[in-house]
Design an enzyme around this catalytic site. Sequence first.
Site, PDB file in Angstrom:
ATOM      1  N   THR A 269       0.939  -0.388   6.414  1.00  0.00           N
ATOM      2  CA  THR A 269       0.886  -1.277   5.262  1.00  0.00           C
ATOM      3  C   THR A 269       0.995  -2.702   5.788  1.00  0.00           C
ATOM      4  O   THR A 269       1.456  -2.925   6.901  1.00  0.00           O
ATOM      5  CB  THR A 269       2.024  -0.952   4.260  1.00  0.00           C
ATOM      6  OG1 THR A 269       1.922  -1.823   3.136  1.00  0.00           O
ATOM      7  CG2 THR A 269       3.391  -1.097   4.885  1.00  0.00           C
TER       8      THR A 269
ATOM      9  N   ASP B 249      -7.460  -2.392   5.967  1.00  0.00           N
ATOM     10  CA  ASP B 249      -7.265  -1.266   6.887  1.00  0.00           C
ATOM     11  C   ASP B 249      -7.152   0.075   6.171  1.00  0.00           C
ATOM     12  O   ASP B 249      -7.437   1.125   6.738  1.00  0.00           O
ATOM     13  CB  ASP B 249      -5.981  -1.486   7.701  1.00  0.00           C
ATOM     14  CG  ASP B 249      -4.746  -1.619   6.798  1.00  0.00           C
ATOM     15  OD1 ASP B 249      -4.857  -2.274   5.729  1.00  0.00           O
ATOM     16  OD2 ASP B 249      -3.687  -1.082   7.146  1.00  0.00           O
TER      17      ASP B 249
ATOM     18  N   THR C 261       0.860  -1.175   0.000  1.00  0.00           N
ATOM     19  CA  THR C 261       0.000   0.000   0.000  1.00  0.00           C
ATOM     20  C   THR C 261       0.891   1.217   0.000  1.00  0.00           C
ATOM     21  O   THR C 261       1.985   1.160   0.571  1.00  0.00           O
ATOM     22  CB  THR C 261      -0.819   0.017   1.328  1.00  0.00           C
ATOM     23  OG1 THR C 261      -1.742  -1.061   1.301  1.00  0.00           O
ATOM     24  CG2 THR C 261      -1.547   1.311   1.571  1.00  0.00           C
TER      25      THR C 261
HETATM   26  N1  ASP Z   1      -2.961  -2.969   4.012  1.00  0.00           N
HETATM   27  C1  ASP Z   1      -3.414  -3.446   2.726  1.00  0.00           C
HETATM   28  C2  ASP Z   1      -4.675  -4.237   2.908  1.00  0.00           C
HETATM   29  O1  ASP Z   1      -4.784  -4.980   3.853  1.00  0.00           O
HETATM   30  C3  ASP Z   1      -2.422  -4.254   1.994  1.00  0.00           C
HETATM   31  C4  ASP Z   1      -0.979  -3.927   2.195  1.00  0.00           C
HETATM   32  O2  ASP Z   1      -0.592  -2.841   2.527  1.00  0.00           O
HETATM   33  O3  ASP Z   1      -0.126  -4.791   2.029  1.00  0.00           O
HETATM   34  O4  ASP Z   1      -5.529  -4.168   2.055  1.00  0.00           O
END
Ligand code: ASP
Length: 350
Positions: free
Chosen positions: A261, A241, A210
Site C-alpha cells: 500500500t 501498483d 489500499t
Molecule cells: N497503492 C495505491 C496506489 O498507488 C494507493 C495506496 O495504497 O495508498 O494507487
Amino acid sequence: MQDRRHFLKAAALGAAALSLDGITSTPAHAAPYVKGGKAKPVVVSTWDFGRAANEAAWEVLKKGGRALDAVEAGVRIPEADPNNHTVGYSGYPDRDGRVTLDACIMDELGNCGSVAALEHVVHAISVARAVMEKTPHVMLVGDGALQFALANGFKKENLLTPESEKAWKEWLKKSEYKPIMNIENSSYGAGKETTFSPLTLPGNVYNHDTIGMVALDADGNLSGACTTSGMAYKMHGRVGDSPIIGAGLYVDNEVGAATSTGVGEEVIRVVGSFLVVELMRQGYSPENACKEAVTRIVKKNPARAKGLQVGFLAINKKGQHGAYCLQKGFNYAVLSEKENNVLIDGKHYF
Ligand code: ASP
C-alpha cells in the site's frame, strides 16, 4: 502475422473451454487444487479497515475453505463500504471526477487476474477474478474491463457518493497534488486517534490507501488480493501498483505472499511485492523482506522517499507474517486461531 493468427485461434479455443467454468470453479487451464490439510490458516491485511475484511475472509478459512475464496470475500467488504474513500464504492475520484478502480488477485497455482481504471463496478476484485478464470488474459483495463464486467453479469453503478464529490470539489479549488499519509488510519475506523476527516481536508491535498490481503488456508495454500480506488485526484488514466502482479501483489505457493500500500509509483519502481517474495525465498523473514524492499525505495531517492508512504505486508509458507513501511502510521490486521484480529504497527524506516 502467422503468430498473431495462431495466438487468436489459441485464445478463442481457450476462451471456449474456459466459458464452461463458473466464476468460482477451478479454471480449465489450471492444475487441480491440491488438498493437503496440514496448515493453520491465517489472514493478514493492510490498515485498520483490514479487520472487517479479515472477518469475512475468516468465515471461509475456518471452514477449511480455499485462500482464494477467502481473500476475495475479505476485500469485498471495504470495496462496498461507503465510509471507505480509498477502495471501491465512494472512493475518491480522479481529477476529472471519475472513480476508477484498480484490483488484482492471485492464487496458489500462479493464476492471476487484474483490472485497471475500471469504472462503475463496485467489486473490482471479483471482476479481476473473472478475468483470471474466464479469459485467456491476465489484465483488462478501462472500457474493455467494464465491457467484460457487464457481459459477465456485474451491475453498472455510480461509485461517486455525494461525500466524495464534495471532497473532490473542495480539492478542485486549488487542484494541487500533495500527499497526506496514512489518512485512513487517522480519519476513521478502529484507530480514531484524531478527528481528522477527509471532508475537512484543505483543498490542496490528496490521500490514498489500499486493501491488500494475503492468506494461508488449511491446505497450506496461499492466495492474495489487492484493491483500491488509487490516489485521489490522480490524472485520469493513472494506474498504480495495486493491479500490477509483482508490484501490488505477488504469491508464490512455494515461498510466501506479499502485498503493498502507499504511493504506487514507488512500489512499481522496485517491483515491490515480487521482491519481497523473492527475498523470503532467500531466507529473509517476512518483516526483513519487507524492510529490504522499503530500503530499496529509499536508496533510489531518499529525498523523495522521505515525503511519502509505502508499506509492505507479507506472510510465508509457515504462516509467519511481517510488515515494514517508510513512515510511522502503517498498520495491519492479523486473524488466525491464535491472533484475534489484532492490529500491528508496521516498523518504519524514517
Ligand atoms: N497503492 C495505491 C496506489 O498507488 C494507493 C495506496 O495504497 O495508498 O494507487
